[in-house]
Design a protein around this motif. Sequence first.
Motif, PDB file in Angstrom:
ATOM      1  N   ARG A  31       0.804  -1.221  -0.164  1.00  0.00           N
ATOM      2  CA  ARG A  31       0.187   0.066  -0.027  1.00  0.00           C
ATOM      3  C   ARG A  31       0.910   1.380   0.109  1.00  0.00           C
ATOM      4  O   ARG A  31       0.380   2.407   0.418  1.00  0.00           O
ATOM      5  N   PHE A  87       0.273   7.821  -1.537  1.00  0.00           N
ATOM      6  CA  PHE A  87       0.871   8.966  -2.508  1.00  0.00           C
ATOM      7  C   PHE A  87      -0.208   9.323  -3.519  1.00  0.00           C
ATOM      8  O   PHE A  87      -0.260  10.339  -4.333  1.00  0.00           O
ATOM      9  N   PRO A 143      -9.084   2.009   5.066  1.00  0.00           N
ATOM     10  CA  PRO A 143      -8.570   3.378   4.951  1.00  0.00           C
ATOM     11  C   PRO A 143      -7.104   3.167   4.870  1.00  0.00           C
ATOM     12  O   PRO A 143      -6.569   2.220   5.658  1.00  0.00           O
ATOM     13  N   THR A 144      -6.464   4.028   4.264  1.00  0.00           N
ATOM     14  CA  THR A 144      -4.816   3.983   4.542  1.00  0.00           C
ATOM     15  C   THR A 144      -4.442   4.655   5.543  1.00  0.00           C
ATOM     16  O   THR A 144      -4.888   5.946   6.009  1.00  0.00           O
ATOM     17  N   THR A 145      -3.867   4.031   6.485  1.00  0.00           N
ATOM     18  CA  THR A 145      -3.555   4.576   7.717  1.00  0.00           C
ATOM     19  C   THR A 145      -2.061   5.515   7.947  1.00  0.00           C
ATOM     20  O   THR A 145      -1.250   4.944   7.006  1.00  0.00           O
ATOM     21  N   PRO A 146      -1.931   6.329   8.472  1.00  0.00           N
ATOM     22  CA  PRO A 146      -2.702   6.751   9.989  1.00  0.00           C
ATOM     23  C   PRO A 146      -4.059   7.346   9.214  1.00  0.00           C
ATOM     24  O   PRO A 146      -3.963   8.358   8.514  1.00  0.00           O
ATOM     25  N   ALA A 147      -5.166   6.841   9.841  1.00  0.00           N
ATOM     26  CA  ALA A 147      -6.357   7.569   9.377  1.00  0.00           C
ATOM     27  C   ALA A 147      -7.194   8.055  10.256  1.00  0.00           C
ATOM     28  O   ALA A 147      -6.986   7.686  11.547  1.00  0.00           O
ATOM     29  N   GLU A 198      -7.644  16.669   0.880  1.00  0.00           N
ATOM     30  CA  GLU A 198      -7.378  15.936  -0.174  1.00  0.00           C
ATOM     31  C   GLU A 198      -7.917  16.735  -1.539  1.00  0.00           C
ATOM     32  O   GLU A 198      -7.305  16.778  -2.494  1.00  0.00           O
ATOM     33  N   SER A 240      -2.134  14.512  -0.676  1.00  0.00           N
ATOM     34  CA  SER A 240      -1.298  13.147  -1.177  1.00  0.00           C
ATOM     35  C   SER A 240      -0.432  13.473  -2.305  1.00  0.00           C
ATOM     36  O   SER A 240       0.472  12.869  -2.227  1.00  0.00           O
ATOM     37  N   LEU A 241      -0.780  14.237  -3.074  1.00  0.00           N
ATOM     38  CA  LEU A 241      -0.199  14.589  -4.278  1.00  0.00           C
ATOM     39  C   LEU A 241       1.143  15.347  -3.782  1.00  0.00           C
ATOM     40  O   LEU A 241       2.244  15.341  -4.375  1.00  0.00           O
ATOM     41  N   LYS A 301       2.366  15.460  -0.904  1.00  0.00           N
ATOM     42  CA  LYS A 301       3.603  14.236  -0.543  1.00  0.00           C
ATOM     43  C   LYS A 301       4.482  13.776  -1.375  1.00  0.00           C
ATOM     44  O   LYS A 301       5.376  13.253  -1.216  1.00  0.00           O
ATOM     45  N   SER A 302       3.722  13.364  -2.538  1.00  0.00           N
ATOM     46  CA  SER A 302       4.419  12.614  -3.581  1.00  0.00           C
ATOM     47  C   SER A 302       5.498  13.301  -4.542  1.00  0.00           C
ATOM     48  O   SER A 302       6.424  13.160  -4.686  1.00  0.00           O
ATOM     49  N   THR A 303       4.938  14.230  -5.295  1.00  0.00           N
ATOM     50  CA  THR A 303       5.768  14.921  -6.221  1.00  0.00           C
ATOM     51  C   THR A 303       5.484  16.434  -6.121  1.00  0.00           C
ATOM     52  O   THR A 303       4.407  16.734  -6.393  1.00  0.00           O
ATOM     53  N   VAL A 327       6.041   8.636 -17.013  1.00  0.00           N
ATOM     54  CA  VAL A 327       4.556   9.322 -17.209  1.00  0.00           C
ATOM     55  C   VAL A 327       4.259   9.048 -18.604  1.00  0.00           C
ATOM     56  O   VAL A 327       3.301   8.908 -18.947  1.00  0.00           O
ATOM     57  N   VAL A 333     -13.031  10.343  -6.018  1.00  0.00           N
ATOM     58  CA  VAL A 333     -12.263  10.928  -4.816  1.00  0.00           C
ATOM     59  C   VAL A 333     -13.079  10.763  -3.704  1.00  0.00           C
ATOM     60  O   VAL A 333     -12.628  10.493  -2.410  1.00  0.00           O
ATOM     61  N   THR A 392     -10.295   4.070   0.928  1.00  0.00           N
ATOM     62  CA  THR A 392      -9.058   4.414   1.633  1.00  0.00           C
ATOM     63  C   THR A 392      -8.982   5.772   2.218  1.00  0.00           C
ATOM     64  O   THR A 392      -7.958   6.024   2.989  1.00  0.00           O
ATOM     65  N   ARG A 393      -9.748   6.444   1.641  1.00  0.00           N
ATOM     66  CA  ARG A 393      -9.888   8.124   2.145  1.00  0.00           C
ATOM     67  C   ARG A 393     -10.909   8.370   2.895  1.00  0.00           C
ATOM     68  O   ARG A 393     -10.934   9.391   3.713  1.00  0.00           O
TER      69      ARG A 393
END
Lengths: 512, 240
Positions: A149, A154, B37-41, B55, B61-62, B64-66, B130, B212, B217-218
């Motif tokens: 997961r 992300f 849910p994706t934790t920590p939730a 979100e 989340s985005l 956090k990612s890039t 991508v 969304v 998970t959210r």
Amino acid sequence: MAGAEFETPELSEHIEVPELVEGTMEHITCFVAKPEHQTDLGFPGEKVENWKEVAIDKMGDLLSRYRSFQVFMDACVKCGSCTDKCHYFLGTQDPKNMPVGRQDLLRKVYRRYFTFAGKYFPKLVGAVDLSEEIIDDWYSYFHQCSQCRRCSVFCPYGIDTAEISMAAREILDSIGVGQKYCNEIIGKVHKIGNNLGLPGPAILDTLEGLEEDVYEEDEVAVKYPLDVKGADILLVTPSADFFAEPHVDGLIGYGKVFHEAGVSWTLSTKASEAGNFGMFIGSYENMRRVSLRIREAALELGVKRIVFGECGHAWRIAYSFLNTLAGPFDFLDPDYPVPQHICEFTLNEIEKGTLEFDKSENDDMSITFHDSCNVARASRMGDTPGGQFEIPRKVIKAVVNNYHDMEWDTIHERTFCCGGGGGLLTDDLMEVRVKGAKPRMSAFKNVMEEKGVTHLAAICAICKSQFTKVLPYYGMDMFQIVSVHQLVSNAIVLNRKTPPEEAPGYGEDDDE
Amino acid sequence: MSSVYALLFIVATIVLVIGLTRKIVQYAKTPAPLKIPTTPAPVTQTGVVFRLFREVVLFESLFKSTKWTWIFSWLFHMGLFLVLLRHVRYFIDPVWLPIQLIQPFGKYAAFAMVAGLAGLLVRRIFVDRVRYISAPSDYLWLLILLTIGMSGAMMTFVIHTDVVAVKQFFTGFWTLSGGELPMDPILLIHLTLVAVLMILLPFSKLLHIPGVFFSPTRNQVDNPRERRHLVEWARKFEES
């Protein structure tokens, strides 16, 4: 096929996003389940003749039963956010190991058969007919996902590749193309009661051996009880704990904690396995069947509480699904969460002051903690979000003097999977396991070099088995992986000289 | 010609509303049998609302990612949001005060929108990962939106169109009084692509908009030990 030679990737200081090299892992196909492994679980023994229709029907069935699957098939915008997040991609460079690359193996078929755009404009949206080659791709690449997961953390829409690989594996099982490792193990649980196929007498023998070992070392009669009716606590732990190092050192630790806490507890032959591979193959029915054993054991033994030992995906199922699959557990003591994690139990006792430690017993080690993926991103401990990160660390810090975390972007919910979870802990997938471990090994090596860390502590049986095997590939020692309760076991001071049940006055007042 | 456009927008609106409603009903009706849910939730419903808010509005989340993708897509989405708000004035009369106040921001938001889209397009072409995952439709969407954004900006900043007539045309929709659309090529391109976007939205990856909110998970509360979570199809196993 498995067993082919491969190169262990070189560790780099930072996580580098590799260039794509298509097809590097195409040759990896794990052993296919034999007919009896399939039929034990309620699947066809061999690939069915009308596999195409069956697969599409199964996909439709899953789409209608799982909101996650339906939404995740639709919602991806190909933003690329997940592309550099999977440890298997980082270690193998294969674009089909990028989360979205893996998902698309299923999504392109979904689009073709279930969406307007894919039915009428397949080229435009990248939809394709289901074919033999796609089934092969599914079999290869959905068994290269450890369902950790990390990608879901992300993804702007929370798309979880674990859900998609579970669906893919269930579709494959339903056309008769199952994976030997998972399905054989689930069969063993159904028939014998645990993943390793250990019969009751073998477990009893092991536990008696442990009692002797502990007595020899500490001169204290710590009990490791099996099938004791009327015990307060049922401990459910992965069968690896009865068997191998470092797992068994963890089991010794649980026993010592229970002993010092003065609670009565027992293991059960019926529930002699915390792991539940039903999740790996996405099968609700199998997951439920495996979970019900724990309920039955708890009822037969008349326990008041259920505590789970150190196991990652087992804890996910215990924490997130057990109540759903095998509940309600209203026959247990409502003062405690059902189930409870051994780390929650131990920390509770530490905070109450029942346990005494001599931290210097662990001074030969400097520890870092590996957040196991399914604990970190699919479960919780304690009352607040993130308790699953804090509680094990608090336990470790209570029993060791030297502790350092790995880099922030490789721990907590960003933790890297060990590389062996989700039904990959089998020798035929060794190349995937070694390459997938690269990001975790890099972070570990960094903290070894920068902070002088010597050991990696984990609370998952698969992590422990995987690292034991994989550390040597990266020039490290297999004994550098330790169990958290092994550290507890080393440091705990056994003040209670007789087992609680033999102490005078035991059971007169409520122990908690 | 005006009546062709009137018809086009009637069709587009119907397709959008019915198509989207059908998908939303499908998502809502599909059970979520396990707590994932994706934790920590968050452990409360309020917490979930905050999580979804972060979100949807901040793209947490985005982020956090890039960072680059986050900057471009946030610019695009927030630009589009302001632009859309500004466009409300073409549909109502009198124009509400908040919409009046937003006009100057909405005007320049077009640049943010176009810049964000351009960044996303460049990324899609030049980042090998991508590019690998992109289907023709992924480029097409960016081009459609870019053309909509640029043609809109053209009309605001370069070659003005007769907005009074445009407004009459669209308000004529509600009041059935009709109105003539100026036969201005930039406007017609702009409106055609908007209609295309409305029609294709329920059949495309733009389903991430309702998606969304339905993502388990959210949107799930992390309380499986406290509350049993059982869906209808799973209940059947208990009875047998």
